[in-house]
Each structure stands twice: as structure tokens, then as C-alpha cells.
Design an enzyme around this catalytic site. Structure first.
Site, PDB file in Angstrom:
ATOM      1  CD  GLU A   1      -2.095   4.466   2.978  1.00  0.00           C
ATOM      2  OE1 GLU A   1      -3.337   4.961   3.264  1.00  0.00           O
ATOM      3  OE2 GLU A   1      -1.861   3.616   2.266  1.00  0.00           O
TER       4      GLU A   1
ATOM      5  CB  CYS B   1      -2.042   1.785   6.133  1.00  0.00           C
ATOM      6  SG  CYS B   1      -1.672   1.068   4.598  1.00  0.00           S
TER       7      CYS B   1
ATOM      8  CB  CYS C   1      -6.556  -0.309   4.943  1.00  0.00           C
ATOM      9  SG  CYS C   1      -4.726  -0.794   4.954  1.00  0.00           S
TER      10      CYS C   1
ATOM     11  CG  HIS D   1      -1.993  -1.091   1.254  1.00  0.00           C
ATOM     12  ND1 HIS D   1      -3.118  -0.918   1.891  1.00  0.00           N
ATOM     13  CD2 HIS D   1      -2.157  -2.234   0.459  1.00  0.00           C
ATOM     14  CE1 HIS D   1      -4.038  -1.932   1.715  1.00  0.00           C
ATOM     15  NE2 HIS D   1      -3.312  -2.719   0.744  1.00  0.00           N
TER      16      HIS D   1
END
Length: 171
Positions: A69, A100, A97, A67
């Protein structure tokens, strides 16, 4: 949450926040146009200096954890030569999410600014656990300061652009 004045709980001014968010938006756009992942981008800043800008690369790397992040945290940690990113602020096109948010907490990033919500990403078909950062903060007794809705319309526009992209994939 809305911002008032030039600062919100020690966060970047709203004008600077918009600039950092645009870096994240541009990165997300580049990533999905290359078929590397979804319409997600992140930027990490410390003391007005951009440490990392990243996009989601789940599809390129064939790894669910890639991801934006996470990738930005990894890059900022390399640049600062530490796993602790206290004093930083993370800007994300979409509310982080659960995975993250946990990584942000473990990296000790005290401030997070985002555009769209995790529920918005779920509506696009992504396999999201729709637990808001506010709920995670409350349940985990986290001190992370949150600012939501920065450039929300531009981040939603990024979703719309991705939705029209011929090679898009959800995961």
C-alpha cells in the site's frame, strides 16, 4: 461488508473491483516468488485509470515500511504529482495494517477495498497489530469507506501458495 448493485458508496463496481484486485494479486505473487516480500499486493485507481500496482518489498529493500500500500501510494503520488490522492480507490489483497491505514488517511484516499483480513495475515505468522480498519476508522473518526472480502478466496489462495513457497519469510 458486502457490495450490492453496481456501486457501493461510490466505489468501483464489483466487476471492476475484482479486476483491480486481480492486478494486486498478480503483483503480490510476482513479489514473493522473487523473494522480495510477503503475499501482499495493492492497486490504486482513479476515474477508472490504474495509477499504481505494487507488491510488498520488505525483504528486498530491508525496510519494514515497504508495504504494498505504501509503495502504491508513493507511485500514485508521483504520477499525479501530489500527495493528496482524493478521488482514488485503493485495492489491497489484505486489509491494510495500522501503518498503511494511517498513510491511506494522510493521502486522503477515500475508498479502500480488500480481500483477506489483518487477522488472516497474523495467522500466517506476520507481526501484525490485529486492529481492524473498521476499528481504526471509528477511533480516528475517518471518513474512509471500506469494502471487505472482495476475492477473499483468491486472496486466501495467494496465502496458501506463499505458505508452500520454499523461500518464504515472515516479518
Amino acid at each position: 461488508m458486502s457490495s450490492t448493485g453496481n456501486h457501493y458508496n461510490g466505489m468501483a463496481s464489483i466487476d471492476k473491483a475484482r479486476g483491480y484486485m486481480r492486478l494486486a494479486i498478480d503483483s503480490a505473487r510476482k513479489g514473493f516468488r522473487r523473494g522480495q516480500g510477503g503475499p501482499f499486493g495493492a492497486c490504486i485507481v482513479k476515474d477508472g485509470r490504474v495509477l499504481a500496482v505494487a507488491h510488498n518489498s520488505v525483504l528486498r529493500d530491508k525496510a519494514a515500511t515497504r508495504h504494498a500500500e505504501i509503495r502504491a501510494i508513493e507511485e500514485a503520488s508521483r504520477r499525479l504529482k501530489t500527495h493528496e490522492l482524493d478521488g482514488c480507490e485503493l485495492f489491497s489483497t489484505t486489509e491494510p495494517c495500522v501503518m498503511c491505514f494511517a498513510a491511506i488517511n494522510w493521502a486522503r484516499i477515500p475508498r479502500v477495498t480488500f480481500g483477506t483480513t489483518v487477522s488472516d495475515a497474523k495467522k500466517l505468522g506476520f507481526n501484525e497489530l490485529t486492529i481492524s480498519n473498521s476499528a481504526l476508522k471509528r477511533l480516528g473518526k475517518s471518513a474512509i469507506r471500506l469494502r471487505a472480502g472482495v476475492l477473499r478466496d483468491e486472496c486466501r489462495g495467494l496465502f496458501e501458495e506463499w505458505r508452500r513457497f520454499p523461500g518464504r519469510q515472515t516479518y
